[in-house]
Write an enzyme that holds these catalytic residues in place. Structure first.
Site, PDB file in Angstrom:
ATOM      1  N   GLU A 101       0.815  -1.219   0.000  1.00  0.00           N
ATOM      2  CA  GLU A 101       0.000   0.000   0.000  1.00  0.00           C
ATOM      3  C   GLU A 101       0.847   1.266   0.000  1.00  0.00           C
ATOM      4  OE1 GLU A 101      -3.226   0.559  -0.358  1.00  0.00           O
ATOM      5  OE2 GLU A 101      -3.594  -1.572  -0.656  1.00  0.00           O
ATOM      6  N   ARG A 155      13.410   5.935  -4.172  1.00  0.00           N
ATOM      7  CA  ARG A 155      12.193   5.527  -4.866  1.00  0.00           C
ATOM      8  C   ARG A 155      11.478   6.745  -5.458  1.00  0.00           C
ATOM      9  NH1 ARG A 155      10.301   2.372  -1.408  1.00  0.00           N
ATOM     10  NH2 ARG A 155      10.877   0.442  -2.449  1.00  0.00           N
ATOM     11  N   ASP A 192      12.655  -2.742  -8.048  1.00  0.00           N
ATOM     12  CA  ASP A 192      13.492  -3.467  -7.095  1.00  0.00           C
ATOM     13  C   ASP A 192      14.455  -2.465  -6.481  1.00  0.00           C
ATOM     14  OD1 ASP A 192      14.215  -5.733  -5.674  1.00  0.00           O
ATOM     15  OD2 ASP A 192      15.786  -6.302  -7.085  1.00  0.00           O
TER      16      ASP A 192
END
Length: 205
Positions: free
Chosen positions: A11, A180, A71
């Site tokens: 989530e 990220r 990844d």
């Protein structure tokens, strides 16, 4: 509106990607939302690119939507780049975040080290074209755990320019500077280009 499937049911990842891509005409779905919640992919690649491509390609076999997989690894200078691609399973397949961090600190033997996080994202389009983007966050691994927030190696990673670890910063501030976040921003640029090409083709007909 285009549909984009994420090769995850996490989530936090889903919400972060939705937030960064919120102004684009794309509906973002988890793999569970297209009935692939039981699809498991063994991440046995030797690089982050290998693993992200493998996950994206597997999902793409089952859908004609856009597919995105990622990844992430922590690369520690004094450990010759380890744990790297093996970051999530550093302490073994039955390990967890706590055991991974404990092994990392044990291997550093009380020393700090320069390090960086890297996230690689693979995008596969509806016509099966593949794009790879990445993002890095540089800093150092501390010799002790600090902070209660975050996950993974966040309690021992001190990003450059900050006096608090990822686990002390909290998710909002961490997500503004993280590896990220940078990778997703680069993904966003690719999607804008793809959407623009579609619009140009449509106008030209």
């Amino acid at each position: 509106m285009k549909k984009l499937v994420l090769a995850t049911d996490n989530e936090n990842k889903i919400n972060e990607i939705k937030d960064i891509l919120s102004d684009l005409p794309i509906e973002i779905l988890s793999k569970a939302e297209i009935g692939l919640e039981n699809l498991k992919v063994i991440e046995d690649g030797k690089t982050l690119i290998d693993n992200s491509l493998k996950k994206a390609r597997e999902i793409s076999k089952h859908t004609d939507y856009l597919v995105v997989a990622d990844d992430t690894g922590l690369f520690v200078e004094k450990l010759d780049g380890n744990p790297g691609v093996y970051s999530s399973r550093y302490a073994g397949e039955d390990g967890n975040d706590k055991k991974n961090v404990e092994l990392l600190l044990k291997n550093l033997n009380g020393e700090e080290s320069r390090a960086y996080f890297e996230t690689v994202i693979c995008l596969i389009t509806e016509d099966k074209k593949e794009y790879i983007v990445s993002g890095k966050c540089f800093g150092k691994v501390l010799a002790t755990v600090r902070g209660e927030n975050g996950f993974g190696y966040d309690p021992v990673f001190l990003p450059d320019g900050f006096d608090r670890t990822f686990a002390e910063l909290g998710s909002k501030q961490k997500n503004e500077i993280s590896h990220r976040r940078k990778a997703i921003e680069n993904l966003r640029e690719i999607l804008i280009q793809l959407l623009g090409e579609k619009d140009e083709n449509t106008c030209g007909k």
